[in-house]
Design a protein around this motif. Structure first.
Motif, PDB file in Angstrom:
ATOM      1  N   GLU A   8      32.309  50.348  31.187  1.00  0.00           N
ATOM      2  CA  GLU A   8      32.383  50.669  32.608  1.00  0.00           C
ATOM      3  C   GLU A   8      31.489  49.749  33.432  1.00  0.00           C
ATOM      4  N   VAL A   9      30.283  49.427  32.895  1.00  0.00           N
ATOM      5  CA  VAL A   9      29.382  48.518  33.602  1.00  0.00           C
ATOM      6  C   VAL A   9      29.987  47.128  33.678  1.00  0.00           C
ATOM      7  N   VAL A  10      30.580  46.673  32.591  1.00  0.00           N
ATOM      8  CA  VAL A  10      31.188  45.334  32.565  1.00  0.00           C
ATOM      9  C   VAL A  10      32.346  45.258  33.551  1.00  0.00           C
ATOM     10  N   LYS A  11      33.130  46.330  33.639  1.00  0.00           N
ATOM     11  CA  LYS A  11      34.230  46.335  34.601  1.00  0.00           C
ATOM     12  C   LYS A  11      33.709  46.184  36.021  1.00  0.00           C
ATOM     13  N   SER A  12      32.604  46.880  36.318  1.00  0.00           N
ATOM     14  CA  SER A  12      32.054  46.763  37.669  1.00  0.00           C
ATOM     15  C   SER A  12      31.563  45.344  37.959  1.00  0.00           C
ATOM     16  N   LEU A  13      31.204  44.584  36.908  1.00  0.00           N
ATOM     17  CA  LEU A  13      30.729  43.214  37.105  1.00  0.00           C
ATOM     18  C   LEU A  13      31.861  42.266  37.481  1.00  0.00           C
ATOM     19  N   VAL A  14      32.997  42.426  36.826  1.00  0.00           N
ATOM     20  CA  VAL A  14      34.088  41.460  37.017  1.00  0.00           C
ATOM     21  C   VAL A  14      35.084  41.898  38.073  1.00  0.00           C
ATOM     22  N   SER A  15      34.988  43.124  38.596  1.00  0.00           N
ATOM     23  CA  SER A  15      35.951  43.589  39.601  1.00  0.00           C
ATOM     24  C   SER A  15      35.550  43.110  40.984  1.00  0.00           C
ATOM     25  N   LYS A  46      34.879  32.803  43.657  1.00  0.00           N
ATOM     26  CA  LYS A  46      33.581  32.468  43.069  1.00  0.00           C
ATOM     27  C   LYS A  46      32.447  32.586  44.089  1.00  0.00           C
ATOM     28  N   GLY A  47      32.429  33.750  44.747  1.00  0.00           N
ATOM     29  CA  GLY A  47      31.416  33.987  45.762  1.00  0.00           C
ATOM     30  C   GLY A  47      30.109  34.470  45.171  1.00  0.00           C
ATOM     31  N   GLU A  48      29.395  35.191  46.012  1.00  0.00           N
ATOM     32  CA  GLU A  48      28.080  35.658  45.604  1.00  0.00           C
ATOM     33  C   GLU A  48      28.171  36.625  44.431  1.00  0.00           C
ATOM     34  N   LYS A  49      29.153  37.510  44.454  1.00  0.00           N
ATOM     35  CA  LYS A  49      29.253  38.466  43.355  1.00  0.00           C
ATOM     36  C   LYS A  49      29.562  37.760  42.045  1.00  0.00           C
ATOM     37  N   TYR A  50      30.390  36.711  42.097  1.00  0.00           N
ATOM     38  CA  TYR A  50      30.704  35.960  40.876  1.00  0.00           C
ATOM     39  C   TYR A  50      29.440  35.336  40.300  1.00  0.00           C
ATOM     40  N   LYS A  51      28.658  34.786  41.172  1.00  0.00           N
ATOM     41  CA  LYS A  51      27.443  34.119  40.692  1.00  0.00           C
ATOM     42  C   LYS A  51      26.448  35.131  40.130  1.00  0.00           C
ATOM     43  N   SER A  52      26.285  36.248  40.853  1.00  0.00           N
ATOM     44  CA  SER A  52      25.315  37.237  40.375  1.00  0.00           C
ATOM     45  C   SER A  52      25.795  37.889  39.084  1.00  0.00           C
ATOM     46  N   SER A  53      27.088  38.159  38.985  1.00  0.00           N
ATOM     47  CA  SER A  53      27.610  38.779  37.764  1.00  0.00           C
ATOM     48  C   SER A  53      27.506  37.809  36.589  1.00  0.00           C
ATOM     49  N   ARG A  54      27.777  36.511  36.838  1.00  0.00           N
ATOM     50  CA  ARG A  54      27.700  35.515  35.756  1.00  0.00           C
ATOM     51  C   ARG A  54      26.261  35.378  35.266  1.00  0.00           C
ATOM     52  N   LYS A  55      25.359  35.378  36.215  1.00  0.00           N
ATOM     53  CA  LYS A  55      23.952  35.270  35.844  1.00  0.00           C
ATOM     54  C   LYS A  55      23.482  36.493  35.065  1.00  0.00           C
TER      55      LYS A  55
END
Length: 1284
Positions: free
Chosen positions: A1185-1192, A1197-1206
């Protein structure tokens, strides 16, 4: 008939019969008469009644002679007849229903005998078509026969039914055969043979003039003779056949034509005498025989009736013995003859008055002489005898013509003359109806057998369509109403369905007429002592009352109820033993409804129903405000006059100011009825306040029921000859006058302010004062103190010159210091009114609280919540065998920080009001401070800032509940009273939450309600209280659009309550030992409560997290929240007792993703090192569930992409370590292995979306890589290709 044969229904059988007939004619021309007759009857399908008689009977001998003569004529025409039959047989395949009867000569048209079969069909249209076809064919045959004449038919005539002396020599053989066939057919009981053959005979005789009526009458006697040896059904069929045949002759019109052509013909006398003679043979023949004569009478002029019908042999004797023998049919004939001839005749003198007039007919003496006839008319039940509609028409003549004249607009002179005639005729109608009802219905039928009771009800149903509303009281008499109650009170009664149908018809009759409805309701209740529905176990009166839809109808009903109350009602007789039953489902509102029926005769029962019904009328009314206010005003004046006042001089008082006259009953109204009037008056005013009718001035009086009532009250109080129904003490008298004065000033202030919040507060306070005024009269000595406190609050809240000009001691007290705030005093007063107040009083209290709740202080709010948390069942009274349950309860209390002090003396607590032992611990949820207060943790004071006086006042409310029921047996009475008080306080809290959404005080209410719900002693034994708290939490807090925001709520309180909620959500269910053999009901109740608490804890967690998130706290301040969650999850992974639901935690991660992100590393570690395979598999769902919240929700490739990748890259090593342990040691169960593969696939897919393949492969050990390659297969293929 027992030996009757049915005709063949198929064409094949009919062909077989004709073939047999042809063969027999060829082989044996001189066949015996028995075979010929059998053959004829078989083709006919209806045997002659005499065909089954033995050879020794005279009818059989006569028939043999006829058939021998027939065979002689048939000898010469054998070849012709056989050829005809053969041709008919060959043509059946083409024409199934057109079998021709052989005619006398080839020149005559064919006659198809299949029409006789259709005459017996059940379908009326088929019978009519068959009769038409029969007449058409026979007329053609007779026409051709008349042209041929006897010449050419004497030697070659195939005559059927040939008779030399039957009088039908001018008729064709087919016609003669058809007449005989029709006469025999009317005696058949097969399907509708009688009706069909009578129709055929009627049309045939009326259409063919050559048929002689006297010849047909002779044939009827010959063919349907009933010898003395004939018995049973066979004789009955012959009698009915003759009756139907005579009816056909009468309906054909030929007898009247014979008289018109020859006025000296004896046919009329002969026919009348024959029918009268037939009627005297059997009782069941009398009424239909009279109807046959009446058919003839309608066709004859007056001259024929006087000289022939009345002079017929036997009719005079019939009339003379009718009264003694009880012959209602003779009475019916006499009435119809007298109506037709309009001439007095002494032949009727024993049945009809001489000279005749309707008024003389319905005198008591004459009706008494006919009672035997009336009683014997029950012979034809369930059908009503024909004499009754005739009598009803004379008793209640139709006035439709008069109504039509009025509609068309008759001239004024004619109208005036007609009105005078109508007045006299109406008086005669009422007089005749009274005599008829008294002698016939009450004197003869109702006091007799069940059949005659049923007849009485049927007669009344005939009367209803013509009955004027003014005569309803005559028909619905005391004896009839008691009879209905006797029958309807017992469902096993033989007449139950009959009485039920009568009541239903009565209800339908009044449905669209208010005058009728009022008259019926008044009659039913007047003669039943107001308990018709109660005794009969029906809703007849209640449904009738609910059908008033117009203002005029409602006013008419109200006026009749008032007259019924004031007028002296004679004592009602005791009902019969059959109605001495009680009904648990009695009408709501009556004080004496549950008394035995022996008190039916007391006038107070009826008056109590009147009082109870008056406000109920308004419940179903849908009128405009002005019309409804007029009805309310009339009801209010009546209740006020009868309940509050009494006249010292006489029973009538005139008010010149109001221009009205008021009446009281001659007998003094009892105190119980006065109390009922006051209670209904309170209810009326409370409903008017809820409806919120606009206070628009109409003329000189405002359209506000409360204002009008106070003005009306003040006016009556100023009349010297009128006084209150009871004397008041000095305190109550002062309170009564002060309430009047303050209400008047508040009303003036309300009008001056105009619409707005202040006007609403004044309006609510005014109605509270009115309710208090009535309560002072209703319960003297109990509300004077509360009234004084409310008056003080009114003066302080609206300190205008008008309100302060008469203040005395209150002003002095208000000047002294140290007095509590105004709202606290008002709240205390409102709470003091709740424990033992009536529903209207509680409604007024709620309305005041609703408009003042924005000003409630935190101290007052906590004071209300302490009432909710009051224990219903102290801990020291727990039974010994519930040890395990007590341990669980202690654990429950520890979770919420509940501590109970030792109770030394409960009785002392109740009497002194000391409830310090119920104080909450400083760490409890309910001790959360409100905005602007100090933290409860900083002080040991758990009373919400209340001083000793405030605490004493609060506990005095609780003490009042216990003390009032102290002397009653059992300890549950006080407990139930406390539950009621809690429910009423909850209503105020619900109003508070509705009016103050989003305020910090909502959290205070929430925490205390949670504590009250979880504590088992708070709602012990009261499911209603538990459900009410649950509903308020769900609807007013959890599902509310607004919630507390900002920094007013202390973080420590939120964290403490969050921890308790999570602990409750993870707490396991323990089976409690209720007894040696625990019942399933107790176990299911315990399990249901556990589920409710678990669900409540989950919703509480979501709501608290929403508040915490809205405060936008720093990470350091949020660390405590994360520690709480981590602690709960640690227990979940390490202990099997934890019942924390993964779906609940996943929902938390969905709503608050930041919690899942912060706990991601902790979850990876615990899943990797989990001791339980089951816990590890469920923990994977949380990580997923946590991983899903990261990639949804990643875009471009905005801010959320960068923060989730990091974020995921930082946790890559731990994630790969978890995958290695999962794949190196796969679970044993297939479902769990599938779950592991699904989880790994989700992780790999997320790695690909975040472009972290290189980091992922680099973090995998060789063993982990090999495990992924072998266990995941194609899912791992993208990573494998890149490596190669």
């Amino acid at each position: 008939m027992a030996s009757k044969k049915r005709g063949s229904d198929s064409v094949k059988e009919l062909e077989d019969h004709i073939d047999v007939l042809a063969n027999k004619l060829r082989s044996k021309p001189l066949k015996n008469s028995e075979d010929v007759e059998t053959e004829e009857a078989t083709v006919d399908g209806i045997d002659s009644p005499s065909s089954t008689l033995s050879s020794i009977k005279p009818m059989e001998r006569r028939k043999k002679r006829k058939l021998l003569d027939k065979v002689k004529h048939r000898t010469h025409s054998d070849s012709v007849g056989v050829s005809k039959v053969i041709r008919a047989s060959e043509g059946l395949t083409a024409r199934e229903t057109s079998t021709p009867l052989p005619s006398a000569s080839s020149a005559l048209p064919e006659f198809h005998i299949s029409v006789f079969k259709d005459l017996a069909a059940a379908d009326l249209s088929i019978r009519e078509a068959a009769a038409e076809a029969l007449v058409t064919e026979l007329r053609e045959v007779q026409k051709a026969f008349r042209k041929l004449g006897k010449k050419g038919t004497d030697e070659s005539c195939f005559q059927l039914e040939a008779e030399k002396d039957d009088g039908l020599t001018n008729c064709a053989p087919s016609l003669r055969y058809a007449i005989r066939r029709l006469i025999r057919g009317v005696s058949s009981s097969r399907e509708c043979a009688r009706q069909g053959f009578e129709l055929g005979l009627t049309v045939l005789v009326g259409s063919v003039p050559c048929i002689k009526v006297n010849s047909v009458m002779k044939l009827i006697v010959e063919l349907l003779e009933v010898p003395s040896s004939m018995k049973g059904q066979e004789a009955r069929d012959c009698h009915l056949g003759r009756l139907f045949a005579y009816g056909a002759l009468a309906q054909s019109g030929r007898i009247a034509e014979e008289w018109n052509s020859d006025k000296n013909t004896p046919l009329v006398k002969e026919f009348t005498s024959t029918v009268i003679s037939l009627a005297s043979k059997k009782r069941y023949l009398q009424e239909p025989a009279v109807l046959v004569i009446l058919d003839l009478i309608e066709q004859l002029p007056t001259e024929a009736l006087l000289s022939h019908v009345l002079e017929a042999p036997g009719i005079n004797e019939w009339f003379e013995g009718a009264a003694e023998l009880g012959n209602p049919d003779a009475l019916l004939l006499a009435l119809k003859l007298r109506e037709k001839v309009s001439v007095d005749n002494k032949k009727f003198y024993k049945l009809l008055p001489y000279p005749f007039s309707p008024n003389k007919l319905f005198t008591t003496d004459h009706l008494s002489s006919l009672t035997t006839c009336f009683k014997e008319s029950t012979f034809c039940q369930p059908r009503v005898h024909s004499v009754w509609p005739v009598l009803v028409n004379m008793l209640l003549p139709d006035i439709a013509s008069q109504e039509d004249d009025a509609t068309l607009g008759v001239s004024s002179t004619k109208k005036h003359k007609r009105s005078r005639k109508c007045n006299s005729s109406e008086e005669d109608i009422v007089k005749n109806l009274c005599c008829f009802y008294e002698v016939v219905i009450e004197g003869s039928l109702l006091l007799s057998s069940h059949d005659r009771k049923r007849l009485a009800l049927d007669i009344l149903l005939i009367l209803l369509p013509r009955l004027p509303a003014s005569c309803v009281e005559i028909v619905l008499s005391h004896k009839l109403v008691l009879c209905l109650m006797d029958i309807l009170s017992t469902k096993d009664s033989w007449l139950y369905k009959v009485a039920q149908q009568f009541v239903n018809e009565l209800s339908d009759w009044v449905r669209h007429d208010d005058d009728r409805r009022v008259a019926v309701i008044v009659a039913l209740q007047k003669h039943s002592g107001g308990r018709f529905d109660c005794i009969t176990r029906t809703k007849t009166v209640k449904n009738m009352v609910a059908e008033f839809k117009t203002g005029s109808g409602c006013m008419l009903f109200v006026q009749n109820l008032m007259n019924m109350f004031v007028d002296e009602v004679p004592a009602v007789d005791e009902p019969s033993d059959q109605s001495q039953t009680t009904d648990d489902n009695s009408e709501v509102g009556s004080v004496e409804d549950k008394d035995s029926l022996g008190s039916l005769g007391t006038p107070d029962n009826l008056k109590s129903w009147v009082i109870d019904s008056l406000p109920r009328v308004l419940k179903y009314l849908k009128l405009d405000p002005e019309a409804k206010f007029r009805v309310q005003k009339e009801i209010m004046k009546f209740l006020a006059v009868q309940g509050l006042f009494s006249a010292s001089l006489g029973t009538e008082v005139t008010s010149f100011e109001l221009q009205e006259k008021f009446r009281w009953p001659k007998a003094a109204t009892s105190n119980s009825l006065c109390r009922m009037c006051i209670e209904q008056l309170q209810l009326l005013l409370a409903n008017a306040q809820k409806e919120g009718l606009p206070s628009v001035s109409t003329g000189l009086e405002p359209n506000d029921l409360g204002s009008y009532f106070m003005r009306f009250l003040n006016t009556l109080c100023n009349i010297p000859s009128v006084s209150l129904f009871r004397s008041l003490s000095d305190e109550d008298g002062k309170a009564f006058k002060k309430l009047q004065a303050v209400e008047t000033r508040l009303a003036r202030e309300e009008r001056n302010n105009g619409p707005g919040a202040a006007a609403n507060k004044l309006h609510a306070l005014r109605y509270l004062l009115i309710q208090l005024l009535l309560q002072v009269l209703l319960r003297p000595g109990e509300f004077s103190e509360a009234a004084s406190e409310v008056i003080i609050c009114c003066k302080k809240a609206f300190g205008t010159a008008d309100l302060l000009d008469s203040s005395g001691e209150e002003d002095d007290e208000s000047d002294s210091g140290g007095m509590p705030e105004l709202m606290d005093v008002l709240l205390d007063t409102l709470l003091s009114l709740l424990p033992q107040s009536s529903a209207p009083m509680r409604s007024a209290v709620e309305q005041v609280f609703k408009h003042f709740c924005n000003d409630v202080t935190d101290t007052g709010l906590v004071r209300m919540l302490r009432v909710i948390k009051k224990d219903l069942k102290p801990a020291r009274h727990q039974p010994v065998d519930d040890e395990d349950e007590d341990e669980d309860d202690e654990d429950d209390e520890d979770l919420l920080g509940i501590e109970e002090a030792e109770e030394t003396d409960e009785a002392k607590e109740v009497e002194t009001g000391d409830s310090d032992d119920e104080a909450d611990d400083s760490e409890a949820i309910g001790g959360v401070g409100a905005a602007g207060e100090e933290s409860p943790g900083a002080s040991d004071d758990s009373d919400g800032g209340m001083d000793d006086d405030a605490m004493f006042r609060m506990d005095s409310y609780l003490a009042q509940i216990f003390l009032e029921k102290k002397n009653q047996a059992g300890g549950e009475t006080a407990q139930s009273q406390l539950v009621l008080f809690k429910l009423r306080v909850l209503s105020l809290l619900e109003l508070y939450l509705h009016e103050n959404p989003g305020k910090p005080q909502v959290f205070t209410v929430f925490s205390n309600l949670i504590q009250a719900f979880v504590n088992p002693h708070t709602t012990e034994g009261s499911e209603q209280l538990e459900q009410r708290i649950w509903g308020i939490l769900q609807k007013k807090i959890f599902k509310a659009k607004e919630y507390p925001k900002g920094e007013h709520i202390q973080q420590s309180n939120l964290e403490s309550l969050l921890e308790k909620s999570l602990n409750w959500a993870s707490k396991p269910f323990k089976k409690k030992r209720f007894a040696a053999n625990p019942s399933k009901k107790k176990q299911s109740a315990s399990w249901a409560r556990h589920k409710m608490i678990s669900s409540l804890a989950q919703n509480s967690t979501f709501w608290i997290l929403k508040i915490i998130h809205a405060q936008d706290l720093s990470e350091s301040k949020l660390q405590k929240v994360l520690d709480i969650f981590q602690h709960v999850l640690l227990g979940y992974f390490d202990s099997k007792k934890s019942q924390l639901k993964p779906d609940f935690v996943k929902e938390v991660f969905r709503r608050q993703p930041w919690i899942g992100h912060q706990l991601f590393g902790f979850l990876l570690e615990k899943c990797a090192n989990a001791k339980s395979e089951f816990r590890r598999t469920e923990g994977l769902d949380l990580i997923e569930e946590v991983v899903k919240s990261l990639v949804s929700g990643m875009e471009n490739k905005g801010e959320k992409y960068k923060s989730s990748r990091k974020f995921l890259k930082e946790q890559m090593a731990s994630l790969c370590d978890l995958l290695e342990k999962l794949l190196m040691k796969m679970p044993e169960k297939q479902s769990r292995r599938a779950g592991v593969r699904r989880f790994c696939g989700q992780i790999l897919n997320s790695v690909l979306k975040l472009h972290l393949k290189k980091s992922f492969i680099g973090s995998l050990t060789p063993d982990a890589y090999a495990a992924c390659e072998s266990q995941l297969g194609d899912t791992f293929l993208p990573f494998k290709t890149q490596e190669q």
